[in-house]
Design a protein around this motif. Structure first.
Motif, PDB file in Angstrom:
ATOM      1  N   GLU A  34       0.821  -1.220   0.000  1.00 13.03           N
ATOM      2  CA  GLU A  34       0.000   0.000   0.000  1.00 13.03           C
ATOM      3  C   GLU A  34       0.853   1.268   0.000  1.00 13.03           C
ATOM      4  O   GLU A  34       0.441   2.297  -0.530  1.00 13.03           O
ATOM      5  CB  GLU A  34      -0.931  -0.024   1.205  1.00 13.03           C
ATOM      6  CG  GLU A  34      -1.990  -1.117   1.109  1.00 13.03           C
ATOM      7  CD  GLU A  34      -2.837  -1.247   2.361  1.00 13.03           C
ATOM      8  OE1 GLU A  34      -2.565  -0.496   3.337  1.00 13.03           O
ATOM      9  OE2 GLU A  34      -3.758  -2.076   2.379  1.00 13.03           O
ATOM     10  N   PHE A  89       3.519   0.423  -3.746  1.00 10.20           N
ATOM     11  CA  PHE A  89       3.138  -0.176  -5.023  1.00 10.20           C
ATOM     12  C   PHE A  89       1.690   0.092  -5.446  1.00 10.20           C
ATOM     13  O   PHE A  89       1.246  -0.408  -6.463  1.00 10.20           O
ATOM     14  CB  PHE A  89       3.383  -1.695  -4.978  1.00 10.20           C
ATOM     15  CG  PHE A  89       4.822  -2.042  -4.744  1.00 10.20           C
ATOM     16  CD1 PHE A  89       5.762  -1.859  -5.745  1.00 10.20           C
ATOM     17  CD2 PHE A  89       5.228  -2.526  -3.511  1.00 10.20           C
ATOM     18  CE1 PHE A  89       7.094  -2.187  -5.518  1.00 10.20           C
ATOM     19  CE2 PHE A  89       6.565  -2.833  -3.290  1.00 10.20           C
ATOM     20  CZ  PHE A  89       7.497  -2.665  -4.292  1.00 10.20           C
ATOM     21  N   ILE A  90       0.929   0.843  -4.653  1.00  9.18           N
ATOM     22  CA  ILE A  90      -0.428   1.199  -5.064  1.00  9.18           C
ATOM     23  C   ILE A  90      -0.366   2.403  -5.977  1.00  9.18           C
ATOM     24  O   ILE A  90       0.200   3.438  -5.626  1.00  9.18           O
ATOM     25  CB  ILE A  90      -1.314   1.517  -3.838  1.00  9.18           C
ATOM     26  CG1 ILE A  90      -1.455   0.271  -2.967  1.00  9.18           C
ATOM     27  CG2 ILE A  90      -2.689   2.018  -4.299  1.00  9.18           C
ATOM     28  CD1 ILE A  90      -2.181  -0.870  -3.621  1.00  9.18           C
ATOM     29  N   ARG A  91      -0.968   2.273  -7.168  1.00  7.84           N
ATOM     30  CA  ARG A  91      -0.946   3.390  -8.128  1.00  7.84           C
ATOM     31  C   ARG A  91      -2.135   4.306  -7.892  1.00  7.84           C
ATOM     32  O   ARG A  91      -3.201   3.883  -7.508  1.00  7.84           O
ATOM     33  CB  ARG A  91      -0.992   2.850  -9.554  1.00  7.84           C
ATOM     34  CG  ARG A  91       0.274   2.081  -9.955  1.00  7.84           C
ATOM     35  CD  ARG A  91       0.208   1.665 -11.403  1.00  7.84           C
ATOM     36  NE  ARG A  91       1.432   0.979 -11.803  1.00  7.84           N
ATOM     37  CZ  ARG A  91       1.660   0.534 -13.034  1.00  7.84           C
ATOM     38  NH1 ARG A  91       0.768   0.718 -13.985  1.00  7.84           N
ATOM     39  NH2 ARG A  91       2.794  -0.076 -13.307  1.00  7.84           N
TER      40      ARG A  91
END
Length: 258
Positions: free
Chosen positions: A253, A256-258
């Motif tokens: 989170e 790597f969360i776009r």
């Protein structure tokens, strides 16, 4: 077991079909069971859970007057289990799978490298109750008898039914030259590493090393085995570190969360 059908037992190993321990166990189990042996055509120690099925197997019946079905397969212990359960004996209800007995302990991190343990793990992958059996390298004849007695009790009392689906027992028997046999104990897997090093000879590098007893964790299979106990370690094919799921999700989170 009068009036009851005999259990169907599959036996594999990693020391190969010429192992006397294999024949002794198969013969003992044949007293009360229908035993089916599928063993590697050559010694396969330390191959872990490798498999050779994509290269093609050769299956051969072992000649001789044995009280059990006896085949060799050109493959690893996990190949032998997979081939037996999904092809050769797919029309049978196999009640329990034994892998071994191995000449050499498979406690602690040895279980990761072990072809014997992999033979049992492969059965667990398919949902069959299974046990890996190992003797310390210099085990006495008396200790082999304890192993045979244990295996017979597992079958005759149907103790294999106590093994949950997708799990198996890794069972190791001690070296009586070092400690008097103290009985059986459940134990967790030790994680003490070997003192691995390589020696060069004739242009090749040879691995050697040993475990260090002073590093064995309390109540680990390594420690209890060194104290004369036969250890029973329940293992599972689920290798997930469940306590690590939340920390990994937090990393996901954050980064790597776009």
């Amino acid at each position: 077991m009068t009036g009851q059908s005999k259990p169907e037992i599959l036996l594999v190993n990693d020391d190969g079909f010429e192992s006397p321990f294999l024949v002794h166990l198969a013969t003992a189990l044949s007293q009360h069971s229908n035993v089916h042996v599928v063993a590697p055509a050559s010694e396969q120690s330390g191959v872990s859970h490798s498999f050779l099925g994509f290269h093609g197997h050769e299956l051969n019946r072992v000649p001789g007057d044995y009280p059990f079905e006896f085949y060799t397969l050109t493959g690893t212990p996990s190949d032998c289990t997979k081939f037996a359960l999904t092809y050769l004996y797919s029309d049978l209800h196999i009640d329990c799978v034994f892998s071994g007995p191995n000449k050499g302990e498979n406690s602690g991190v040895s279980s990761i490298y072990s072809g014997t343990v992999a033979g049992a793990r492969e059965a667990a992958l398919w949902g069959y109750p299974s046990l890996a059996l190992s003797l310390c390298y210099d085990a006495t004849e008396a200790m082999e008898k304890e192993l045979l007695r244990f295996a017979l009790e597992v079958v005759n009392q149907k103790l294999y039914e106590k093994i949950p689906a997708h799990a198996f027992w890794n069972v190791n028997f001690p070296d009586e030259h070092k400690s008097k046999f103290a009985g059986f104990k459940a134990a967790g897997q030790g994680v003490s590493m070997f003192t691995d090093h390589f020696d060069q000879k004739d242009g090749k590098f040879f691995l050697s090393g040993a475990k260090v007893p002073e590093r064995f964790a309390v109540n680990s299979d390594d420690l209890l085995l060194s104290q004369g106990y036969a250890t029973i370690t329940p293992m599972t094919i689920d290798q997930t570190l469940h306590s690590g799921l939340v920390p990994v999700q937090q990393v996901v989170e954050k980064f790597f969360i776009r």
